[in-house]
Design an enzyme around this catalytic site. Structure first.
Site, PDB file in Angstrom:
ATOM      1  N   CYS A 114     -29.674   2.274  20.739  1.00 20.80           N
ATOM      2  CA  CYS A 114     -28.698   1.554  19.918  1.00 20.80           C
ATOM      3  C   CYS A 114     -27.376   1.373  20.650  1.00 20.80           C
ATOM      4  CB  CYS A 114     -28.504   2.268  18.587  1.00 20.80           C
ATOM      5  SG  CYS A 114     -29.999   2.216  17.569  1.00 20.80           S
ATOM      6  N   CYS A 146     -28.008   6.398  19.115  1.00 18.03           N
ATOM      7  CA  CYS A 146     -28.873   6.912  20.171  1.00 18.03           C
ATOM      8  C   CYS A 146     -28.714   6.012  21.412  1.00 18.03           C
ATOM      9  CB  CYS A 146     -30.318   6.919  19.696  1.00 18.03           C
ATOM     10  SG  CYS A 146     -31.040   5.258  19.545  1.00 18.03           S
ATOM     11  N   GLU A 194     -28.805   0.359  13.178  1.00 19.39           N
ATOM     12  CA  GLU A 194     -27.897  -0.417  14.020  1.00 19.39           C
ATOM     13  C   GLU A 194     -28.558  -1.685  14.535  1.00 19.39           C
ATOM     14  OE1 GLU A 194     -27.197   3.966  15.369  1.00 19.39           O
ATOM     15  OE2 GLU A 194     -28.791   2.804  14.402  1.00 19.39           O
ATOM     16  N   HIS A 244     -34.136   0.813  13.925  1.00 17.70           N
ATOM     17  CA  HIS A 244     -32.982   1.647  13.580  1.00 17.70           C
ATOM     18  C   HIS A 244     -31.974   0.802  12.814  1.00 17.70           C
ATOM     19  CE1 HIS A 244     -33.426   4.973  16.861  1.00 17.70           C
ATOM     20  NE2 HIS A 244     -34.599   4.609  16.390  1.00 17.70           N
TER      21      HIS A 244
END
Length: 147
Positions: free
Chosen positions: A84, A81, A53, A51
């Site tokens: 993260c 999410c 992040e 992801h």
């Protein structure tokens, strides 16, 4: 200031879009300088943890040569999410700034608030809805093209 760095996160999201990834981008800022950048690479890397992040946090940690990102701010185009959000807490980021809300997986305001859960060992300042329209439109456009 938040808008300036969110524009950098949006530029990262555009890189994800150009490679067919869900257009989410992130940057980590410390002392007014970007020390980490990331955009979604789940498809390219065949990695569910790739992801934006996570990648930006990893780059920032390498830049500083430490895992604690104390006093740093993460700018991301979509509400993080749970994975993260956990990484944000564990990295000891001071601040999180995000654009679009994620009603299906958001772990900062939409479904839960992991980054400000007082039962955890770290509390993160949150600024939400920054450049919300641009962030939301980028994601909506991507998903409309898929349909």
């Amino acid at each position: 200031m938040h808008r300036t760095f969110m524009q950098e996160a949006l530029a990262e999201a555009q890189l994800a879009l150009a490679s067919g990834e869900v257009p989410i981008g992130a940057v980590v800022v410390l002392d007014g300088k970007i020390i980490g950048r990331g955009h979604n690479l789940r498809e390219a890397n065949n990695d569910p943890t790739a992801h934006a992040e996570i990648l930006a946090i990893q780059e920032a940690a390498k830049h500083l040569n430490r895992w604690r990102l104390t006093n740093a701010t993460l700018y991301v185009t979509l509400e993080p999410c749970p994975m993260c959000a956990g990484a944000i807490v564990n990295a000891r980021l001071q601040r999180l700034v995000f654009g679009a809300y994620d009603p299906k997986a958001g772990a900062v305001t939409s479904l839960m608030n992991l980054v400000q859960d007082k039962r955890l060992n770290h509390f993160v300042e949150v600024y939400d809805g920054i450049c919300q329209r641009e962030c939301t439109e980028l994601l909506q456009g991507f998903f409309q093209e898929l349909r």
